[in-house]
Design a protein around this motif. Structure first.
Motif, PDB file in Angstrom:
ATOM      1  N   SER A 135      38.951  34.586  36.465  1.00 47.09           N
ATOM      2  CA  SER A 135      38.469  35.921  36.883  1.00 47.09           C
ATOM      3  C   SER A 135      37.520  36.008  38.071  1.00 47.09           C
ATOM      4  CB  SER A 135      37.766  36.575  35.597  1.00 47.09           C
ATOM      5  OG  SER A 135      38.721  36.730  34.559  1.00 47.09           O
ATOM      6  N   ARG A 136      37.466  37.064  38.427  1.00 49.32           N
ATOM      7  CA  ARG A 136      36.652  37.308  39.867  1.00 49.32           C
ATOM      8  C   ARG A 136      35.356  37.192  39.704  1.00 49.32           C
ATOM      9  NH1 ARG A 136      38.351  42.618  43.006  1.00 49.32           N
ATOM     10  NH2 ARG A 136      37.593  43.662  41.212  1.00 49.32           N
ATOM     11  N   LYS A 198      40.353  37.374  29.938  1.00 45.81           N
ATOM     12  CA  LYS A 198      40.080  38.703  30.030  1.00 45.81           C
ATOM     13  C   LYS A 198      39.575  39.180  28.665  1.00 45.81           C
ATOM     14  CE  LYS A 198      40.423  39.665  34.249  1.00 45.81           C
ATOM     15  NZ  LYS A 198      39.266  39.834  35.121  1.00 45.81           N
TER      16      LYS A 198
ATOM     17  N   ASP B  10      34.383  39.412  36.219  1.00 47.70           N
ATOM     18  CA  ASP B  10      34.843  40.749  36.123  1.00 47.70           C
ATOM     19  C   ASP B  10      35.737  40.828  34.856  1.00 47.70           C
ATOM     20  OD1 ASP B  10      36.215  43.184  36.721  1.00 47.70           O
ATOM     21  OD2 ASP B  10      36.459  42.542  38.501  1.00 47.70           O
ATOM     22  N   THR B  12      37.616  43.471  34.155  1.00 45.42           N
ATOM     23  CA  THR B  12      38.584  44.432  34.442  1.00 45.42           C
ATOM     24  C   THR B  12      39.999  43.738  34.926  1.00 45.42           C
ATOM     25  OG1 THR B  12      38.293  44.741  36.845  1.00 45.42           O
ATOM     26  CG2 THR B  12      37.006  46.027  35.364  1.00 45.42           C
ATOM     27  N   GLU B  14      40.826  43.959  37.803  1.00 46.53           N
ATOM     28  CA  GLU B  14      40.934  43.792  39.176  1.00 46.53           C
ATOM     29  C   GLU B  14      41.806  44.382  40.021  1.00 46.53           C
ATOM     30  OE1 GLU B  14      40.372  39.584  39.766  1.00 46.53           O
ATOM     31  OE2 GLU B  14      39.256  39.308  37.832  1.00 46.53           O
ATOM     32  N   ALA B  17      40.486  47.718  43.465  1.00 40.71           N
ATOM     33  CA  ALA B  17      39.479  47.138  44.547  1.00 40.71           C
ATOM     34  C   ALA B  17      39.180  48.489  45.425  1.00 40.71           C
ATOM     35  CB  ALA B  17      40.252  46.011  45.485  1.00 40.71           C
TER      36      ALA B  17
END
Lengths: 478, 95
Positions: A135-136, A198, B10, B12, B14, B17
């Motif tokens: 994940s980011r 997630k 994150d 979500t 993603e 953006a």
């Protein structure tokens, strides 16, 4: 036979390690290859002239050391045997030195390796292992508060969330045997893929402990069953949201509440499991109030609505068994619930009158003049259940009794009857009308003794399409 | 600058953006084909019938579509049909 080499791991803060210091010194002098590591002080053990510095714990972690001292025999770079703590016979066998440590007691247990300190296994797995989060990363500025960052990014349901740091996520992932990259399904409304990772991030944010995580995963999978219609439940104008009922041994194991205030606040597992599902819908699926969530009013259960069934009475058939799951299985059952409505009956003393009394309140679900428009859960309190039990009624008799008590003449319900325009179609005036579709009433036991009160949890108006919108259950895995 | 590398992940999908902008409404409905999507809720058809009648009175081309049930998203085939044949769509809700 390949030449033997040895790996030994010690720490100064261990009395057994201190005791074997001289033995390790002898071993170091007399064998060609002893890699001796110390977890807390490379100057230790002095009798061996110190050790290789493993304060990073990299070697301890790679060699899966749980106890110190640990002595490992290697051949050709591969482990062939190990011993933990001090046991003269084991050390003699491993080293081939018959009189090793002859002045020491025959055996003494070791101490815990620093790699096993609370939180350390996950920290080391992130640092040295193959756990790589996909994940980011979201950096938090020096002057920022992580909680506020979470709010600003829209990740919260309105209450604070636990910041999902790598370590917390790794700990959450430690609660399941499933791989982080596994896809659980597509989360509505955006039909976005939800990986186990997630789900773990959102479970962290919701406040879950890692041992709750398998329950969270089962809850998500249940919500994604097409017959549950999670998209419609999110998007509805009605009040309802997912209500999670947990059954089986897992409820005791993770400390869920089925007793006093079971439908209310105060229990971490109840609160955070239900919340985790809602955060997944919000964050992964993009389902937010006043956007795709079109609820006119909502209900407080949309923050979280999760409780366990009281299975302490062996005579009672728990909900999951009634729904066909095996005895001893742990499950989640998801219902589309709109909130809690209390029922006070302090005068019924026999099962027939109590059934009639409970049916009066059940008829009010959705609207007292609408039939087969929404379903309901009856949460039967211990004191009301005692009246049934005393008369020899179990689940089957209670459900049958309620079904009979929930029939009303159509002429009282048709549109316009009683001066109320709302109601069933006038063509049904001559029928004896059932309140619910078959199977539309779930009876669950929960609550504390001390009050002749039970609870009705109303359903979702789309349950009138009984074939399209159904209650779902899912077994909880590992 | 981050505080000692304080990083969150994150939660979500993603996919957001950039915020998607709504399409601008057509300047003139004169040549637009208008789709009316019935969500199959009570009285949806009644509402859309009225709308179709009013649009017809203005000489506009109207096509009708329906979801099988209001409890689930529209099937891909219905959405594709609308995208291919219509310039504007009205999704009909009623109770």
């Amino acid at each position: 036979m390949a030449r033997a080499e040895f790996v030994a791991v010690v720490k100064r803060e261990c009395e057994t390690c201190k005791m074997v210091g001289a033995v390790l010194g002898t071993l170091k002098r007399n064998t060609a290859g002893l890699a001796l590591y110390c977890q807390d002080d490379p100057a230790f053990p002095e009798e061996a002239g110190g050790a290789l510095d493993d304060r990073s714990l990299e070697q301890s972690w790679k060699h899966r050391v749980d106890i110190v001292p640990t002595l490992i025999r290697m051949e050709g770079g591969r482990e062939v045997a190990r011993t933990e703590g001090w046991n003269r016979a084991d050390w003699a066998r491993l080293t081939g030195i018959a009189d090793i440590g002859k002045d020491l007691p025959p055996a003494r247990p070791g101490c815990g390796s620093i790699t096993m300190d609370p939180g350390m296994p996950e920290r080391l797995a992130l640092k040295f292992g193959d756990l790589k989060l996909a994940s980011r990363p979201i950096g938090v500025g020096e002057l920022e508060d992580p909680h506020e960052v979470a709010y600003e990014r829209g990740w919260s349901d309105g209450l604070p969330v636990i910041p999902p740091t790598d370590l917390r996520i790794a700990r959450m992932l430690g609660g399941t045997t499933r791989k982080p990259a596994e896809i659980l399904g597509l989360i509505p409304p955006n039909l976005a893929e939800c990986t186990v990772e997630k789900a773990a991030i959102n479970a962290v944010m919701a406040g879950c402990r890692p041992e709750y995580f398998p329950v969270v995963l089962a809850t998500i999978e249940a919500a994604l069953k097409p017959e549950f219609s999670m998209h419609g439940l999110l998007a509805t104008l009605w009040f309802s949201g997912p209500v999670v009922i947990v059954n089986g041994p897992v409820t005791r194991r993770i400390g869920m509440n089925w007793a006093g205030n079971a439908l209310g606040q105060g229990n971490r597992a109840n609160a955070s499991i239900g919340r985790a599902l809602q955060l997944v819908i919000r964050n992964v699926g993009g389902g937010r109030p006043q956007e795709i969530d079109r609820s006119i009013l909502g209900n407080p259960g949309k923050y979280t609505f999760c409780f366990a069934e009281d299975e302490t009475d062996p005579d009672w058939v728990p909900l999951n068994l009634a729904r066909g799951h095996a005895c001893g299985s742990s499950t989640v059952t998801l219902f589309h619930g709109d909130g809690v409505h209390g029922v006070c009956d302090q005068r019924s003393r026999d099962p027939e009158s109590l059934s009639r009394s409970l049916a009066l309140t059940l008829w009010s679900v959705c609207h007292p003049k609408l039939a087969q428009w929404s379903h309901a859960i009856l949460v039967l309190s211990p004191d009301h259940y005692a009246i049934y039990k005393q008369a020899g009624w179990g689940r089957q008799e209670i459900e049958a009794g309620l079904w009979q008590a929930l029939k009303r003449p159509g002429r009282d319900l048709i549109q316009g009857a009683g001066g109320v325009p709302e109601g069933i179609d006038p063509s049904r005036a001559g029928e004896l009308v059932d309140k619910f579709h078959p199977g539309g009433l779930l009876v669950v036991r929960a609550g504390a003794i001390g009050g002749l009160f039970s609870a009705v949890i109303g359903g979702w108006t789309a349950q009138r399409r009984a074939s399209e919108v159904q209650v779902v259950s899912q077994e909880i895995g590992t | 600058m981050t505080q000692e590398g304080y990083v969150m992940r994150d939660p979500t999908a993603e996919t957001a953006a950039a915020q998607r902008e709504r399409l601008a409404p057509p300047p003139d409905l004169g040549k637009a084909t208008i789709g009316l999507l019935c969500i199959s809720k009570e009285r949806s058809e009644e509402f859309l019938d009225t709308l179709a009648e009013r649009l017809g009175e203005r000489g506009l081309e109207v096509l009708r579509f329906a979801k099988p049930t209001h409890t689930k998203p529209a099937p891909e085939a219905v959405l594709a049909d609308i995208v291919e044949r219509c310039d504007v769509v009205v999704e009909g809700l009623a109770d």
